[in-house]
Design a protein around this motif. Structure first.
Motif, PDB file in Angstrom:
ATOM      1  N   ILE A  82       0.839  -1.259  -0.041  1.00 47.56           N
ATOM      2  CA  ILE A  82      -0.037  -0.003   0.107  1.00 47.56           C
ATOM      3  C   ILE A  82       0.929   1.296  -0.181  1.00 47.56           C
ATOM      4  O   ILE A  82       0.482   2.170  -0.788  1.00 47.56           O
ATOM      5  N   VAL A  83       1.848   1.092   0.905  1.00 48.81           N
ATOM      6  CA  VAL A  83       2.783   2.597   1.036  1.00 48.81           C
ATOM      7  C   VAL A  83       3.543   2.648  -0.253  1.00 48.81           C
ATOM      8  O   VAL A  83       3.938   3.756  -0.979  1.00 48.81           O
ATOM      9  N   LEU A  84       4.138   1.344  -0.840  1.00 49.36           N
ATOM     10  CA  LEU A  84       4.624   1.475  -2.317  1.00 49.36           C
ATOM     11  C   LEU A  84       3.685   1.979  -3.430  1.00 49.36           C
ATOM     12  O   LEU A  84       4.385   2.845  -4.253  1.00 49.36           O
ATOM     13  N   VAL A  85       2.588   1.925  -3.363  1.00 46.81           N
ATOM     14  CA  VAL A  85       1.459   2.568  -4.158  1.00 46.81           C
ATOM     15  C   VAL A  85       1.273   4.045  -4.088  1.00 46.81           C
ATOM     16  O   VAL A  85       1.255   4.823  -4.980  1.00 46.81           O
ATOM     17  N   TYR A  86       1.132   4.378  -2.824  1.00 43.50           N
ATOM     18  CA  TYR A  86       0.752   5.633  -2.231  1.00 43.50           C
ATOM     19  C   TYR A  86       2.004   6.635  -2.436  1.00 43.50           C
ATOM     20  O   TYR A  86       1.825   7.800  -2.525  1.00 43.50           O
ATOM     21  N   GLY A  87       3.264   5.947  -2.013  1.00 42.87           N
ATOM     22  CA  GLY A  87       4.420   6.615  -2.250  1.00 42.87           C
ATOM     23  C   GLY A  87       5.004   7.154  -3.422  1.00 42.87           C
ATOM     24  O   GLY A  87       6.214   7.502  -3.495  1.00 42.87           O
ATOM     25  N   GLY A  88       4.178   6.667  -4.504  1.00 43.32           N
ATOM     26  CA  GLY A  88       5.109   7.060  -5.866  1.00 43.32           C
ATOM     27  C   GLY A  88       4.748   8.352  -6.268  1.00 43.32           C
ATOM     28  O   GLY A  88       4.002   8.750  -7.149  1.00 43.32           O
ATOM     29  N   LEU A  89       5.626   9.314  -5.631  1.00 44.22           N
ATOM     30  CA  LEU A  89       5.373  10.743  -5.946  1.00 44.22           C
ATOM     31  C   LEU A  89       6.161  11.106  -7.290  1.00 44.22           C
ATOM     32  O   LEU A  89       7.000  10.492  -7.612  1.00 44.22           O
ATOM     33  N   ARG A  90       5.641  12.331  -7.810  1.00 40.66           N
ATOM     34  CA  ARG A  90       6.197  12.885  -9.073  1.00 40.66           C
ATOM     35  C   ARG A  90       7.106  14.037  -8.761  1.00 40.66           C
ATOM     36  O   ARG A  90       6.465  14.802  -7.630  1.00 40.66           O
ATOM     37  N   GLY A  91       7.913  14.402  -9.286  1.00 37.53           N
ATOM     38  CA  GLY A  91       8.840  15.457  -8.910  1.00 37.53           C
ATOM     39  C   GLY A  91       9.792  15.976 -10.278  1.00 37.53           C
ATOM     40  O   GLY A  91       9.206  16.109 -11.226  1.00 37.53           O
ATOM     41  N   ALA A  92      10.789  16.236  -9.760  1.00 37.82           N
ATOM     42  CA  ALA A  92      11.989  17.176 -10.678  1.00 37.82           C
ATOM     43  C   ALA A  92      11.985  16.440 -12.017  1.00 37.82           C
ATOM     44  O   ALA A  92      11.739  17.129 -13.013  1.00 37.82           O
ATOM     45  N   LEU A  93      12.339  15.202 -12.234  1.00 40.29           N
ATOM     46  CA  LEU A  93      12.446  14.740 -13.549  1.00 40.29           C
ATOM     47  C   LEU A  93      11.265  14.639 -14.498  1.00 40.29           C
ATOM     48  O   LEU A  93      11.502  14.930 -15.569  1.00 40.29           O
ATOM     49  N   GLY A  94       9.928  14.245 -13.836  1.00 34.60           N
ATOM     50  CA  GLY A  94       8.895  14.354 -14.711  1.00 34.60           C
ATOM     51  C   GLY A  94       8.754  15.639 -15.062  1.00 34.60           C
ATOM     52  O   GLY A  94       8.358  15.870 -16.266  1.00 34.60           O
ATOM     53  N   LEU A  95       8.636  16.599 -14.311  1.00 32.68           N
ATOM     54  CA  LEU A  95       8.617  17.978 -14.618  1.00 32.68           C
ATOM     55  C   LEU A  95       9.433  18.368 -15.648  1.00 32.68           C
ATOM     56  O   LEU A  95       8.955  19.147 -16.732  1.00 32.68           O
ATOM     57  N   THR A  96      10.761  18.269 -15.746  1.00 38.48           N
ATOM     58  CA  THR A  96      11.959  18.251 -16.456  1.00 38.48           C
ATOM     59  C   THR A  96      11.385  17.763 -18.023  1.00 38.48           C
ATOM     60  O   THR A  96      11.567  18.438 -18.936  1.00 38.48           O
ATOM     61  N   LEU A  97      10.932  16.565 -17.949  1.00 37.59           N
ATOM     62  CA  LEU A  97      10.428  16.012 -19.324  1.00 37.59           C
ATOM     63  C   LEU A  97       9.359  16.608 -19.767  1.00 37.59           C
ATOM     64  O   LEU A  97       9.333  16.704 -21.020  1.00 37.59           O
ATOM     65  N   SER A  98       8.505  16.969 -18.911  1.00 37.79           N
ATOM     66  CA  SER A  98       7.257  17.905 -19.557  1.00 37.79           C
ATOM     67  C   SER A  98       7.574  19.254 -20.073  1.00 37.79           C
ATOM     68  O   SER A  98       7.003  19.508 -21.096  1.00 37.79           O
ATOM     69  N   LEU A  99       8.466  19.787 -19.396  1.00 43.37           N
ATOM     70  CA  LEU A  99       9.003  20.892 -19.921  1.00 43.37           C
ATOM     71  C   LEU A  99       9.869  20.817 -21.315  1.00 43.37           C
ATOM     72  O   LEU A  99       9.837  21.730 -22.459  1.00 43.37           O
ATOM     73  N   MET A 100      10.445  19.631 -21.652  1.00 41.01           N
ATOM     74  CA  MET A 100      11.179  19.306 -22.741  1.00 41.01           C
ATOM     75  C   MET A 100       9.927  19.255 -23.908  1.00 41.01           C
ATOM     76  O   MET A 100      10.102  19.491 -25.022  1.00 41.01           O
ATOM     77  N   VAL A 101       8.914  18.323 -23.532  1.00 39.75           N
ATOM     78  CA  VAL A 101       7.663  18.514 -24.505  1.00 39.75           C
ATOM     79  C   VAL A 101       7.368  19.835 -25.095  1.00 39.75           C
ATOM     80  O   VAL A 101       7.265  20.235 -26.037  1.00 39.75           O
ATOM     81  N   GLY A 102       7.215  20.739 -23.576  1.00 35.56           N
ATOM     82  CA  GLY A 102       6.552  22.112 -23.845  1.00 35.56           C
ATOM     83  C   GLY A 102       7.617  22.921 -24.823  1.00 35.56           C
ATOM     84  O   GLY A 102       6.823  23.899 -25.534  1.00 35.56           O
ATOM     85  N   CYS A 103       8.894  22.419 -24.857  1.00 36.46           N
ATOM     86  CA  CYS A 103       9.751  23.383 -25.763  1.00 36.46           C
ATOM     87  C   CYS A 103      10.042  22.982 -27.205  1.00 36.46           C
ATOM     88  O   CYS A 103      10.528  23.427 -28.054  1.00 36.46           O
ATOM     89  N   ASP A 104       9.426  21.703 -27.369  1.00 37.93           N
ATOM     90  CA  ASP A 104       9.320  20.961 -28.666  1.00 37.93           C
ATOM     91  C   ASP A 104       8.423  21.717 -29.639  1.00 37.93           C
ATOM     92  O   ASP A 104       7.221  21.356 -29.652  1.00 37.93           O
ATOM     93  N   GLU A 105       8.825  22.536 -30.491  1.00 33.88           N
ATOM     94  CA  GLU A 105       7.989  23.265 -31.408  1.00 33.88           C
ATOM     95  C   GLU A 105       7.300  22.507 -32.479  1.00 33.88           C
ATOM     96  O   GLU A 105       6.563  22.654 -33.337  1.00 33.88           O
ATOM     97  N   GLU A 106       7.939  21.201 -32.615  1.00 32.80           N
ATOM     98  CA  GLU A 106       7.273  20.440 -33.712  1.00 32.80           C
ATOM     99  C   GLU A 106       6.287  19.710 -33.019  1.00 32.80           C
ATOM    100  O   GLU A 106       5.244  19.069 -34.021  1.00 32.80           O
TER     101      GLU A 106
END
Length: 999
Positions: free
Chosen positions: A391-415
């Motif tokens: 249960i803690v393994l499921v609940y403790g899957g926080l999102r953070g720095a790398l996920g946001l960084t990857l999403s910003l890479m998508v955001g910068c991709d003009e294609e």
């Protein structure tokens, strides 16, 4: 007018003229300074929140993230700070990856417990590899099938791309919380290991799905199945392999550095970034993140022991500082980007906020499905996880720095379409904020509700004992200060309150109640002075084994610190203790764990046969020296530490029957190792000689370095001389690693000249010994001499093994040993029975010649007598006192430095202020207690009277205090628990009386 216009045009041309190479934009300089100021301010803010975290236990990561969000929302109102926040919110996401992520990944991998990580490897790979891919597909399906985003918002491939972005976990807050609450190291490593590896794996999936997405929209090249497989292999395998190779190079370089904290620390930094950049941009075009993880894991497994102990603390301190700084700044940046996204977003609709909330719950559901998919495997491999941990393994899957960084890479991709780019950043920022602020702050309550952290009776009892000891030590310090004139006016009642003594007593009383409830026992048992009363035999056996493994682990590091074993040796030995600590309910099985790492003798024999051949001969010799040196080092270090632990266990404050049973287990392990060492000595005596030579040189050079450091700290050598000597010693240590040793057995003439007992003899005496010596061969189980027979010869073992048997025990001796010292100090008869255990070659020395040497050379006589103690203390164990419980190497070192050999005639008086050992004769103390030969003499306040001519060792320091010092160092004082309990009870009564008077 035209003239003026022409003049103006000339000025305009001057203004627009190109700037030279030295010109710099002042505005850009001010902007750069402003950013540096902001980053410094961010670290200061982090320090303040760190203090708040200490006081409130509120998770640090959500606090710094909230601060960043607040700055992002209020940036227009914050002046210079807000302007800097605005600039940083536009930072290119690749820069975040290039600067911060490699450091965080390496630090996390470098500081993991390799044994636990390795044991959990299958589970970690399942969650971080196929688990990450399965999670990305599930999250992508949620976007399309549950949230109903159409192709105008995102296509299926784009949904999977965003799913890859959000599948990367970053459970910094949860791991810190679990460590604080005392969760198992295994579970912490499962969560941290998954995050460590899926950072790189998520980026691999992100790249693949992103390429598919572009290819499907006609903005990228078509992607074939072969390319997919090839790219996946290149990213997932070549990256870690590159990290491993560069780790080996860095470790080899580091091993050549001695005493230079700065160079070693910089090497770890340099290789971290080089690994990332070479993997990403140079020849390999693979995953830089996975390459850095591979580098960090190699350092955790093998590289740490390459760092000399003198600089290890500095390296960890610097990396701890860098990790804290990067964590703080990256969460601050994430928060700023989230806050800015909320203010400036124009592509996000109100319905997206509702969908985000729905997505949050379905994201947790998707993680539940992902982990449930691999649940059967997670229960079979590594450390099986419980339902609460699930249960803690499921609940403790926080999102953070790398996920946001990857999403910003998508955001910068003009294609990519604008709507999808903004949705990617929206969900990346939103999930980072929500999971950290909700899951990160409520996980503690969940862990406590699930009662996931085990707290058995023995832990509570140990904690109770620790608190009692803390109170007693505090009171001792208070008594010391009361006698100090500078504290004569202190209010000691208030001091008691301020140091928290009443609170500690309340905690102890609460623990006593909990212990009584848990063991279902009566009050007398719960308050018993015996720490282990109320436990089953199996629990006590487990506790004895636990202590043995912990003691031996400490002894291994002690040997390594003083240069008595190599780094690979201590790594393997410590790992064997770690394995044992996981299986304290099973009988001791240390040697078998070690033996699995040794190459069989048939393989080594092959190298031995080809060692003289051209071309491959030098490599064969080098291999044998290194491999058998490692085997020999492991075996002898284990034997030394196990023997020392064996003698210390008599001081365990628990059931002697349980201790005896476990000691029999340890003794069997020692016998196995001794048997193996005997085979090694028999089979490769030439190599053993080279190994011993190298080890002796290494130990002495390490001792020189320690001595030099001590004298420099005490001001006995100036800085210039210190640096020159240090450089010279370090150079010799490096040269020793590359020295080529001759693998030839010496003649007896050479052996005798080098034999430690004979060192210091004049050449004529040495020649007499050599001339009288002759070679003698013995078959297996052949008797050399028997107890009681007339002794005429002493033997040196040149090949094979000999067992000396006597009433009450036996001693095994191998290559280079003298058989036996007791025959030299006796009355002319053999004091034991010696026989061989295998084909053996011995050199026979004339007893009469050696006795004559003892009579005329006091130094030689002294060496013979102190070496005979090893036998005498076993032959006459009941008369040996504390000598029986000391490890032989420490004991001989004590005799060499802290004793003198003396002879007395009848009716003389002699002092034994610190005690001694009587070899021959008789004496009595002031109470008329008689001491005969082979007796330990305890410290005496008054002189003893010699009743028969005697010969004895007189100690210059107390061997009991030496023994107690070792026990205290390892926290094994047998009377400590009872003394602490009595003192605490007295302090508690006094405290209660003072409290009643106050009321």
């Amino acid at each position: 007018m035209a003239e003026h216009e022409h003049e103006f045009e000339g000025h305009e041309e001057e203004l627009e003229a190109p700037k030279d190479s030295l010109w710099r934009d002042e505005h850009e300089m001010e902007k750069s300074a402003n950013i540096v100021y902001f980053l410094t301010l961010g670290i200061v803010s982090g320090l303040i929140l760190r203090e708040i975290n200490k006081k409130t236990k509120f998770p640090y990561s959500p606090m710094i993230l909230s601060l960043g969000i607040l700055m992002g929302l209020l940036q227009k109102s914050l002046g210079y700070v807000g302007e800097s926040a605005s600039i940083l919110s536009k930072m290119h996401p690749h820069l975040i990856v290039f600067v911060f992520v490699p450091v965080l990944l390496f630090e996390s991998a470098f500081n993991c417990d390799w044994y636990t990580f390795k044991y959990q490897m299958v589970n970690i790979l399942l969650l971080a590899g196929p688990g990450c891919g399965w999670g990305a597909i599930l999250l992508g399906a949620i976007f399309k099938m549950v949230l109903r985003y159409d192709d105008n918002d995102m296509t299926w491939y784009q949904a999977f791309t965003l799913g890859s972005v959000l599948s990367a976990t970053d459970p910094v807050a949860v791991v810190a919380l679990l460590k604080e609450l005392g969760a198992s190291l295994a579970f912490n490593h499962l969560i941290e290991g998954e995050a460590l590896l899926n950072d790189g794996v998520a980026m691999v999936f992100f790249i693949f799905f992103n390429k598919f997405s572009k290819a499907a929209s006609g903005k990228g090249e078509a992607v074939t199945a072969g390319q997919v497989v090839l790219n996946f292999v290149r990213n997932s395998l070549v990256g870690p392999a590159l990290g491993l190779i560069l780790g080996i190079l860095a470790a080899l370089w580091t091993k050549r550095i001695l005493g230079d904290d700065i160079e070693v620390t910089w090497l770890t930094f340099v290789f971290t970034y080089l690994t990332f950049y070479w993997a990403e941009f140079c020849f390999f075009k693979t995953s830089g993140l996975l390459a850095v993880v591979g580098l960090g894991l190699f350092w955790s497994a093998f590289g740490k022991t390459r760092i000399r102990s003198s600089v290890e603390h500095s390296v960890h301190t610097v990396w701890g500082f860098v990790q804290y700084s990067c964590d703080t700044l990256i969460f601050l940046l994430v928060g700023i980007i989230v806050g800015t996204q909320v203010i400036e977003e124009t592509f996000i609709h109100k319905s997206d906020y509702i969908r985000m909330i729905v997505f949050y719950f379905f994201m947790i559901l998707a993680r539940f499905i992902m982990i449930l998919t691999f649940w059967p495997f997670l229960r079979c491999f590594g450390y099986p996880i419980s339902k609460s941990e699930f249960i803690v393994l499921v609940y403790g899957g926080l999102r953070g720095a790398l996920g946001l960084t990857l999403s910003l890479m998508v955001g910068c991709d003009e294609e990519l379409p604008a709507r999808f780019r903004h949705l990617s950043v929206f969900y990346g920022a939103g999930m980072a904020a929500i999971t950290n602020l909700i899951n990160g702050t409520t996980c503690k309550a969940l862990v406590q509700y699930l009662e996931m952290i085990e707290n058995p009776v023995v832990k509570k009892k140990v904690y109770k004992k620790y608190l009692e000891e803390l109170i007693v030590n505090s009171q001792d310090k208070m008594r010391e200060l009361e006698s100090d004139q500078f504290y004569s006016m202190a209010d000691w009642n208030q001091v008691n309150q301020l140091i928290g003594q009443p609170k500690f007593i309340e905690k102890i009383e609460k623990l006593e109640t909990e212990i009584k409830y848990m063991i279902g026992s009566n009050k007398v048992q719960a308050n018993s002075t015996n720490l282990y009363e109320g436990l089953t035999d199996q629990e006590i056996f487990g506790e004895v084994r636990y202590r043995i493994y912990r003691i031996m682990k400490g002894l291994y590091y002690d040997k390594f610190e003083y240069g008595l074993c190599e780094e690979d040796t201590v790594r393997l030995l410590v790992e064997s203790s770690d394995i044992g600590l996981d299986h304290t309910k099973a009988i001791l099985n240390i040697w078998d764990q070690l033996y699995k790492n040794f190459l069989n003798f048939s393989s080594v024999n092959f190298f031995f046969k080809v060692k003289e051949m051209p071309l491959i001969g030098p490599f064969a010799r080098d291999y044998m020296i290194k491999h058998l040196g490692f085997v020999y080092d492991v075996t002898t270090t284990f034997l030394s530490c196990a023997s020392e632990a064996f003698h210390l266990t008599g001081s365990f404050p628990m059931s002697k029957d349980a201790v005896r049973v476990v000691m029999e287990e340890l003794n069997r392990e020692i016998e196995k190792a001794e048997g193996y060492l005997g085979i090694l000595n028999d089979t490769f005596p030439e190599i053993v000689r080279a190994i011993q030579t190298k080890r002796a040189s290494h130990s002495i050079l390490t001792h020189q370095r320690h001595y030099l450091d001590d004298t420099q700290q005490n001001g006995l050598v100036d800085e210039k001389e210190y640096q020159l000597l240090k450089k010279e010693i370090n150079t010799r240590l490096v040269d020793l690693e590359n020295h080529q040793f001759d693998m030839v057995l010496p003649s007896f003439h050479v052996l005798a000249m080098e034999f430690p007992i004979f060192s210091g003899l004049v050449s004529t005496d040495l020649d007499n010994i050599i001339k009288s010596a002759y070679e003698k061969k013995f078959g297996p189980d052949e008797i050399i001499y028997e107890q009681g027979m007339t002794c005429q010869n002493i033997y040196i073992v040149s090949k094979g093994n000999v067992v000396d048997e006597f009433q009450g025990g036996s001693i095994k001796k191998g290559l280079g040993s003298l058989i036996t010292y007791t025959n030299l100090i006796g009355d002319g008869t053999c004091m034991s029975t010696a026989k061989t255990t295998a084909d053996s070659l011995l050199y026979s020395l004339n007893l009469r010649i050696l006795k004559d040497l003892m009579n005329k050379n006091p130094d030689f006589e002294f060496k013979i007598y102190i070496n005979s103690i090893e036998y005498l203390r076993k032959m006459y164990e009941n008369q040996s006192g504390p000598l029986a419980n000391l490890e032989i190497k420490r004991l001989l070192d004590f005799f060499r430095t802290k004793s003198k050999l003396k002879k007395f005639t009848a009716n003389q008086k002699c002092d034994f202020i610190f005690g001694g050992y009587l070899f021959r004769g008789e004496l009595k103390d002031i109470n008329n207690k008689v001491y005969s030969q082979y007796n330990y003499i305890p410290p005496q306040d008054t002189e003893c009277l010699v009743t028969k001519d005697c010969q004895c060792l007189i100690f210059e320091d107390s061997v009991e205090s030496f023994n107690n010092q070792m026990l205290k160092q390892l926290d094994l004082d047998p009377h400590k628990d009872q003394q602490i309990q009595e003192r605490y009870s007295q302090i508690k009564r006094t405290s209660m009386m003072d409290k009643s008077k106050h009321h």
